[in-house]
Each structure stands twice: as structure tokens, then as C-alpha cells.
Design an enzyme around this catalytic site. Structure first.
Site, PDB file in Angstrom:
ATOM      1  N   GLU A  49       0.872  -1.174   0.000  1.00  0.00           N
ATOM      2  CA  GLU A  49       0.000   0.000   0.000  1.00  0.00           C
ATOM      3  C   GLU A  49       0.909   1.223   0.000  1.00  0.00           C
ATOM      4  OE1 GLU A  49      -2.953   0.056   3.065  1.00  0.00           O
ATOM      5  OE2 GLU A  49      -4.169  -1.494   2.111  1.00  0.00           O
ATOM      6  N   ASP A  60      -5.700  10.080   9.591  1.00  0.00           N
ATOM      7  CA  ASP A  60      -4.425   9.527  10.050  1.00  0.00           C
ATOM      8  C   ASP A  60      -3.957  10.226  11.318  1.00  0.00           C
ATOM      9  OD1 ASP A  60      -3.478   7.517   8.040  1.00  0.00           O
ATOM     10  OD2 ASP A  60      -3.950   9.186   6.710  1.00  0.00           O
TER      11      ASP A  60
END
EC number: 4.2.1.20
Lengths: 270, 402
Positions: A49, A60
Site C-alpha cells: 500500500e 491519520d
């Protein structure tokens, strides 16, 4: 069959689980990303990824936000990230690459141009953190037409109806977010994750990757026992941050981190 | 524009044409669906509405006056200038209309922990205030840069019992505070209610903030008819995220004769790139859960902004404004920091009303506009907040130590 589907099928045939690392493209420097991707493969990764840096990565935690900041300091653009994948493909034709990021850089590039360039570069799947299937009706068909897998997130708060609906929009695998929180935060409750992943398996035939909170071989094994793959992000990015001055040391540190996870996952079958 | 068109938007998915929507990480999705359902129920609930109206009257201090600024009108020349006095609301700004609405919503839903983000601190103070009023735990996220610029409001929030979290990431301003508030919300989604301060964010926020703020326009409409015998010819309001502007504009959207002007922060001048005017100089993109006009670079990274007013220093804007711009119903313009400061001085000296620096943008443009209009026409400027909080900034600009 997409490269992702093929890789996951092959693993399943061997009774093995996928190790899926995440790194942010351009971190610590755009020149090292391709090298680090090869390192991840050498260390036993099955799918990569690759994060597309964004100025406002709301889902995040601080570790990945700082990675985005380090990358953007060098001006890393989505076009450059695609060029990195293209370069990676010159030496590795097999390892699937999933781009993971936020919608706005793709929108700025233009969805059609992005989908064309991604397919051309050898990208296999796209995971857009802030794009639920409900908003994807313009974008997703462009991916499907180019055989790019659209990977969507499932969360502990996702209802059964939505798990079914999201799975119908997904291909490749679904990404189960193991806890309520941002990346790099919180501690994973393995029993809870196991119960939820088992439940998801009843609702969809797609492979289930589990991410958020997997920091060591022990949790990787515990989560790998119930899922089709484990996604490892913040702990790798943190390692990159701590070793950014010395690329050789950094590569070794990534291997030191991933090898035990690989062994632990493979140990599940023996 | 017909009544049906007005009530039809946002659509079922929270879209205003190409704008709005629900671009959030999966963890929040279900909460937003639940909030939408519960809000739609409460909107029809006479008990909730009665409680909201009572709070607006007895706690906020509504209706606020529509005041004829006679001296300002005379000095400006041209149209009569009227001021909608949201600065007279409790806590000194329109923000409290929305925070009391959302805090009641949180209480009705049984959520005890409140989070909010703030730029200038007006929304933070308004949130801390209603949390004190209703006995709710309050956490306010504020960019570290703004914490410094707005130390007075930080102190007020702390006195009110709120915990203020200084956000060090990114540009250390409002957008980063919003990122961190969303992160907190993802982690505490079960027991936490996020009070968004403007008409941006994922659906249903642009809808519910608009509903709560629309009291401004409804009162203005009624008061204008009572006091001038007709609807105003133009409405002027400042636009950061755009909550006071949409609150003012919304009840007039169907009145085609009423021109709407949203005034963005032109900063050092649009041509310098140092501004906060996404509608005037941005393009559509996706940030903070909605598609709307944004300030961004060619790669889709969100741009840094500049405004003398911390409250306007936001690279996005509410999606309904984006839609109103594209269909041509509202006009979006900008004034510079210097022009806004001139508006601040003028209103202060001529009418004895010291506006917030956000509001000063609307004042500056409203005067410019009035000067081009006839004496029998009327312009209503929304005085969204009072200027006490900006005294430090003003003193610094004037070279005065306080």
C-alpha cells in the site's frame, strides 16, 4: 483476474496470509521510495500500500501526518507517485500495488486522467480514505473500466447492511479498520477484531485485510489467524522517520521489523 | 427560485448540486446517518423547537435589533445602511445561535462530551458557554497560531470550563483544528458530539447549521418589512465558512429582488495569493467531508491562507455558498485586510459599534456598495460579531501597546 485477486488466491491456495505494508510515497525522500518498495518485497510482503501524501490527512494520526509533511516538503505530487510505481514495475511485475490516499489530489488531477495514468503505471488498486461508496458513483466506474480494484474501508461502526453494500462496490479485498480512531493510535483488541472479521466473512466473499494497530509479530499473528491479510502502517512509517538519515540502515530496520511478522504469519499454517 | 427548490436542497445525500456530500472515513459514516435521522425527527418535534426558541429568546437575547445606521449612511452617501446586530447576541456573535441548537441536539441525544474547533475563538467561546449552560464536557481544538492571536478568547474558554487543545500540525490554523477535531471524533464517536461552527463539513452539518442560523434572516426579513415597509435591496455578510451569511441569506433566497453579497477575506490582495477567498479565487475540491470551493495548489494540496481575521482564515467554504455562486444567486466578492481595517475604524467612530474583524469585511464592502446605490434603496449589513476579541490584533496593527 487482477494482480491483487491473483496474489490473494495464490496465498489462500497455500494456506498463507498476506503481509501488506504501508509506506508514504516520497518519505523520507522521493528518490528512495522505489528502493524501499523493493525492500518491502524482499522482506516478504505480498501487496504494497503506497500512500499518496496529502496536506490534510484527517483519518491519520501524527506519525503518518508527519510522513506526509516530509514528503510534501519535497513537493511530491500524485503524478510523481505514479512515476514511482512505473519505475517499480520495471523490476517487479508481480507484486500488487495499492495507492492509498485522499480524494482531493485525484480530483485536482482529473479522475479520468488519474485512472488512465494509474493503469498505465501498473497500479492495481485504489483506496481513497475519504470516499465512501455513496460518493463514488462518478469515480468508481473509471477504475473498474481500467481493471483497477476499488478498495473500500469497513469500520467497527459499519452496520451489516452497509458491509454488504460496501462489499458489492469493492474488488480485490476489503480493508477492515480494527478500531475507532486514527492510524497509529490505540491498542487493538484481538478478540473483538476476530469476532467482527468472522462476521464480515459471513457477509462477503471478498478477502478481508485488517489494518490499524498492528505493530509486532504477535498482533500480526493474532489478526492473521482470523483475516486474509494484515496491513502494517504506522510502525513502518515511524521506523522510516527514525532512520531517515541512512538509507541502508533504514532498509535493514524495515526488514528487521517485517521478517518476524512474515514468520509469525507463516507459522500459523505449520 | 421557488419554495420547492429551496426545501429540496440539500438532497437526500446531502448534495447542493455538485457540492456538499459526505466525504468522510468509514468510522464516522454511521454517526452522520444517525445524526441526520435524529435531527430530522427533532426538527419536527414541537418540544425541541419550543426549547430552542426559548433559549434563543431568553439566553441568546433574540430578536437582535435591525438598526438604521443613519450617520454611516450619510457619510457613505447612496443607499440607507441598516445593521443586523448579531454582535448583541450573548457571547458577542451569531455563533451562539448554532451552538445552543447543536448543544440541545447533543443533550436530546444523550451525548455528554462535546468537541469543537475554532479559529478566532468566537465559536469556541460560544460552545464553551452553552456547555457550561447545559452541563456538558467541552474540548476545543484551536490552531497554535490562533491560540496566540486570540489569547483573550482562549482565557474566556478556560474560565468557562473548556479544555483548549492547541494544534501544532500543518499551518497551525483553523483547518488543522478541524482535522484534529475530526480525529478526536473518530476515536470517541460513541459518546462525543462534534459541534461544527460553520456551514461546512459532511452532511448533515451544512443543513443543520443553516437551519439554526436562519433565524438571522427570518428576523431581518420581518424587521425590514416593519421598519422600511419593503424588503432590503441588498444583503451583505462576511464569508469564512459562511454561517452568518447563509443564516442571513437563506430566508431571502426566494426573493429575487434582494441581491446577496458574500464578502471573503482578500488579505493582502487576491493577486498576491495571500488571502482566504476560495469562492473568488479557488476551485472545487474535497476537504473536511464535503465538496466545495477550496484554495489549493495545482496538485490538490490545500493551500495556506492569510487574513487579518483569524475567523476568516479558512481555505474552504460551506457547500451551499459554492452552489449559490455557481447558479448565480449570490455574489461573492473580497476586500483586503486594509479595507477591512478601514471598515472597522469607520463603524467604530461613526456609529460607536466596534465590529469583529470578520464583520469589518462586510462593513467595508457594504459601504462601497451603498455608495453606488440610490437614496431610497436599503442595504442590510450583518454585524456578525463584536470586536472586543480583536483588540490585540488592532492594537498591534496601529502600533499601540496595551
Amino acid at each position: 483476474m487482477s494482480r491483487i485477486e491473483g496474489a490473494l488466491k495464490a496465498l489462500k491456495g497455500q494456506g498463507r496470509k498476506a503481509l501488506i505494508p504501508y509506506i508514504t510515497a516520497g518519505d523520507p525522500h522521493p528518490d528512495t521510495t522505489v528502493e524501499l518498495m523493493h525492500t518491502l518485497v524482499e522482506a516478504g510482503s505480498d501487496i504494497i500500500e503506497l500512500g499518496v501524501p496529502f496536506s490534510d490527512p484527517m483519518a491519520d494520526g501524527p506519525v503518518i501526518q508527519r510522513a506526509c509533511e516530509r514528503s510534501l516538503k519535497h513537493g511530491t505530487s500524485l503524478r510523481q507517485v505514479l512515476a514511482m510505481v512505473k519505475e517499480f514495475r520495471t523490476k517487479d511485475a508481480d507484486t500488487p500495488v495499492v495507492l492509498m490516499g485522499y480524494l482531493n489530489p485525484m480530483e485536482a488531477m482529473g479522475y479520468e486522467a488519474f485512472a488512465d495514468a494509474a493503469a498505465d503505471a501498473g497500479v492495481d488498486g485504489i483506496l481513497t480514505v475519504d470516499l465512501p461508496p455513496e460518493e463514488a458513483d462518478e469515480v468508481a466506474p473509471l477504475f473498474t473500466q481500467r481493471k483497477l480494484d476499488a478498495i473500500f474501508l469497513l469500520a467497527p461502526t459499519t452496520t451489516d447492511d452497509r458491509i454488504r453494500a460496501i462489499s458489492e462496490h469493492s474488488s480485490g479485498y476489503v480493508y477492515y479498520v480494527s478500531f475507532k480512531g486514527v492510524t497509529g493510535a490505540g491498542k487493538i483488541d484481538v478478540d473483538e477484531v476476530a469476532a467482527k472479521v468472522e462476521h464480515i466473512h459471513h457477509l462477503t466473499a471478498l478477502p478481508v485485510g485488517v489494518g490499524f494497530g498492528i505493530r509486532d509479530a504477535e498482533t500480526a499473528a493474532a489478526v492473521g489467524r482470523v483475516s486474509d491479510g494484515v496491513i502494517v502502517g504506522s510502525v513502518l512509517v515511524d521506523t522510516i522517520a527514525r532512520n531517515q538519515a541512512d538509507t541502508d540502515k533504514l532498509k535493514q530496520a524495515l526488514k528487521d521489523l517485517l521478517h518476524p511478522m512474515r514468520e509469525a504469519l507463516d507459522g500459523l499454517t505449520s | 427560485m421557488t419554495e420547492e427548490m429551496l426545501s429540496a436542497l440539500p438532497d437526500a445525500r446531502g448534495h447542493f448540486g455538485a457540492f456538499g456530500g459526505r466525504f468522510v472515513s468509514e468510522t464516522l459514516f454511521d454517526s452522520l446517518l444517525t445524526l441526520e435521522t435524529q435531527y430530522k425527527e427533532l426538527k419536527q418535534d414541537p418540544e425541541f423547537q419550543a426549547r430552542f426558541d426559548k433559549e434563543l429568546a431568553d439566553y441568546v437575547g433574540r430578536p437582535t435589533p435591525l438598526y438604521f445606521a443613519e450617520r454611516l449612511s450619510r457619510e457613505t452617501g447612496g443607499a440607507q445602511i441598516w445593521l443586523k446586530r448579531e454582535d448583541l447576541c450573548h457571547t458577542g456573535a451569531h455563533k451562539v445561535n448554532n451552538t445552543i441548537g447543536q448543544a440541545l441536539l447533543a443533550s436530546f441525544l444523550g451525548k455528554k462530551r462535546i468537541i469543537a474547533e475554532t479559529g478566532a475563538g468566537q465559536h469556541g467561546v460560544a460552545t464553551a458557554t452553552v456547555c457550561a449552560r447545559l452541563g456538558l464536557e467541552c474540548h476545543v481544538f484551536m490552531g497554535a497560531e490562533d491560540v496566540q492571536r486570540q489569547s483573550l478568547n482562549v482565557f474566556r474558554m478556560k474560565l468557562l470550563g473548556a479544555e483548549v487543545h492547541a494544534v501544532e500540525s500543518g499551518t497551525r490554523t483553523l483547518k488543522d483544528a478541524m482535522n484534529d477535531a475530526m480525529r478526536d471524533w473518530v476515536a470517541n464517536v460513541d459518546d462525543t458530539f462534534y459541534i461544527i461552527g460553520t456551514v461546512a463539513g459532511p452532511h448533515p452539518y451544512p443543513l443543520l447549521v443553516r437551519d439554526f442560523q436562519s433565524v438571522i434572516g427570518r428576523e431581518t426579513r420581518r424587521q425590514a418589512l416593519e421598519k422600511t415597509g419593503k424588503l432590503p435591496d441588498a444583503l451583505v455578510a462576511c464569508v469564512g465558512g459562511g454561517s452568518n451569511a447563509i443564516g442571513m441569506f437563506y430566508p431571502f433566497l426566494g426573493d429575487e429582488s434582494v441581491e446577496l453579497y458574500g464578502v471573503e477575506a482578500g488579505g493582502l490582495g487576491i493577486e498576491t495569493g495571500q488571502h482566504a477567498a476560495p469562492l473568488c479565487a479557488g476551485r472545487p475540491g474535497v476537504l473536511h467531508g464535503n465538496r466545495t470551493y477550496l484554495m489549493e495548489d495545482e496538485n490538490g494540496q490545500i493551500a495556506g491562507t492569510h487574513s487579518v481575521s483569524a475567523g476568516l482564515d479558512y481555505p474552504g467554504v460551506g457547500p451551499e455558498h459554492s452552489w449559490l455562486k455557481d447558479i448565480g444567486r449570490a455574489n461573492y466578492v473580497s476586500v483586503t485586510d486594509d479595507e477591512a481595517m478601514e471598515g472597522f475604524r469607520k463603524l467604530t467612530r461613526v456609529e460607536g459599534i466596534m465590529p469583529a474583524l470578520e464583520t469589518a469585511h462586510a462593513v467595508a464592502y457594504g459601504m462601497k456598495l451603498a455608495a453606488t446605490m440610490d437614496k431610497d434603496q436599503t442595504v442590510v449589513i450583518n454585524v456578525s460579531g463584536r470586536g472586543d476579541k480583536d483588540i490585540n490584533t488592532v492594537a498591534k496593527l496601529e502600533g499601540i501597546g496595551i
